[in-house]
Design a protein around this motif. Structure first.
Motif, PDB file in Angstrom:
ATOM      1  N   ARG A   1       0.842  -1.201   0.000  1.00 17.47           N
ATOM      2  CA  ARG A   1       0.000   0.000   0.000  1.00 17.47           C
ATOM      3  C   ARG A   1       0.877   1.250   0.000  1.00 17.47           C
ATOM      4  N   ASP A   2       0.745   2.046  -1.052  1.00 13.38           N
ATOM      5  CA  ASP A   2       1.562   3.256  -1.236  1.00 13.38           C
ATOM      6  C   ASP A   2       3.056   2.929  -1.291  1.00 13.38           C
ATOM      7  N   THR A   3       3.379   1.709  -1.656  1.00  8.93           N
ATOM      8  CA  THR A   3       4.774   1.344  -1.924  1.00  8.93           C
ATOM      9  C   THR A   3       5.163   1.921  -3.278  1.00  8.93           C
ATOM     10  N   GLU A   4       6.294   2.597  -3.336  1.00  7.94           N
ATOM     11  CA  GLU A   4       6.669   3.298  -4.568  1.00  7.94           C
ATOM     12  C   GLU A   4       7.905   2.674  -5.204  1.00  7.94           C
ATOM     13  N   PHE A   5       7.772   2.354  -6.482  1.00  2.00           N
ATOM     14  CA  PHE A   5       8.894   1.862  -7.270  1.00  2.00           C
ATOM     15  C   PHE A   5       9.333   2.987  -8.198  1.00  2.00           C
ATOM     16  N   ARG A   6      10.422   3.633  -7.847  1.00  2.00           N
ATOM     17  CA  ARG A   6      10.948   4.709  -8.674  1.00  2.00           C
ATOM     18  C   ARG A   6      11.837   4.117  -9.770  1.00  2.00           C
ATOM     19  N   ARG A   7      12.505   4.963 -10.524  1.00  2.00           N
ATOM     20  CA  ARG A   7      13.313   4.476 -11.636  1.00  2.00           C
ATOM     21  C   ARG A   7      14.276   3.377 -11.180  1.00  2.00           C
ATOM     22  N   GLY A   8      14.338   2.331 -11.979  1.00  2.00           N
ATOM     23  CA  GLY A   8      15.203   1.206 -11.653  1.00  2.00           C
ATOM     24  C   GLY A   8      15.023   0.123 -12.694  1.00  2.00           C
ATOM     25  N   THR A   9      15.567  -1.046 -12.413  1.00  2.00           N
ATOM     26  CA  THR A   9      15.445  -2.199 -13.302  1.00  2.00           C
ATOM     27  C   THR A   9      14.604  -3.255 -12.613  1.00  2.00           C
ATOM     28  N   TYR A  10      13.465  -3.578 -13.227  1.00  2.00           N
ATOM     29  CA  TYR A  10      12.538  -4.523 -12.610  1.00  2.00           C
ATOM     30  C   TYR A  10      12.172  -5.640 -13.598  1.00  2.00           C
ATOM     31  N   LYS A  11      13.102  -5.982 -14.447  1.00  2.00           N
ATOM     32  CA  LYS A  11      12.840  -7.012 -15.452  1.00  2.00           C
ATOM     33  C   LYS A  11      12.536  -8.347 -14.783  1.00  2.00           C
TER      34      LYS A  11
END
Length: 222
Positions: free
Chosen positions: A166-176
């Motif tokens: 909940r409201d966890t934020e994934f900012r710029r990165g590599t999520y392949k």
């Protein structure tokens, strides 16, 4: 070797046998290395480790209001029931490490390399993960990550399973191929950065809801 499987990955667990673990009263050593250890039920004001190496051991139920770990190499170690307040962990490599039933609220994890690392049933709310690299299998299962942030991370092939996002934020990165199946994704933030992740078909609606909220889209009346 004992392993646990999550989706398409298997994590090698620490190989611990109580018979050869020695009880210790501190994780500090003049030589910088603590090996074959059992560190249990310690109530500390603070824990400050730098340039240390923890090898094959178990840390059970320590409680500390301030924890700083800097350039600490950890191999084949289990952290069980730890309550680590104001944790700051940086510039370290963790291999075959398990965090189980731990409370690390508002922790800061910077520049860590993870290889066979498992967070299991941990409270990690409001934590910050910056430049975390999954060099090997890594998983978060049954974890609370409310309002936590991932920034500049490489979580290729990592798994999040039955976590509170909940409201966890994934900012710029590599999520392949980061595996997000088995989670409620409707309140995620940073959805636009999650290129090439793995989800179930049923989660498409949840991601759509998260994107609509993030873009602050409103629906006009006819």
């Amino acid at each position: 070797m004992t392993t646990r499987t999550f989706g398409r990955i298997s994590i090698a667990l620490p190989d611990l046998a109580d018979g050869y673990l020695s009880n210790v009263t501190s994780l500090e050593s003049g030589r910088g290395t603590v090996q074959d250890f059992n560190y249990a039920d310690a109530g500390l004001r603070d824990l400050d480790l730098a340039h240390a190496h923890l090898i094959t051991g178990r840390t059970t139920s320590p409680r500390a209001s301030y924890v700083r770990m800097d350039e600490v190499r950890v191999d084949s170690v289990e952290f069980d029931g730890c309550d680590l307040g104001d944790l700051q962990w940086a510039d370290s490599k963790l291999s075959r490490v398990v965090f189980k039933n731990c409370k690390i609220m508002g922790g800061t994890f910077n520049d860590l390399t993870l290889d066979n690392v498992l967070f299991d049933n941990c409270k990690l709310d409001s934590s910050t993960f910056e430049r975390i690299r999954a060099a090997g299998p890594a998983a978060f299962t049954h974890c609370a990550l409310t309002e936590s942030t991932f920034t500049g991370c490489d979580l290729t092939n990592a798994v999040f399973n039955d976590c509170t996002l909940r409201d966890t934020e994934f900012r710029r990165g590599t999520y392949k191929t980061t595996d997000l199946r088995g989670n409620d994704l409707s309140a995620l933030r940073g959805v636009g950065n999650l290129a090439k992740v793995v989800i179930d078909r049923s989660q498409q609606i949840e991601l759509t809801q998260a994107l609509i909220a993030e873009l602050e889209i409103t629906f006009g009346e006819p």
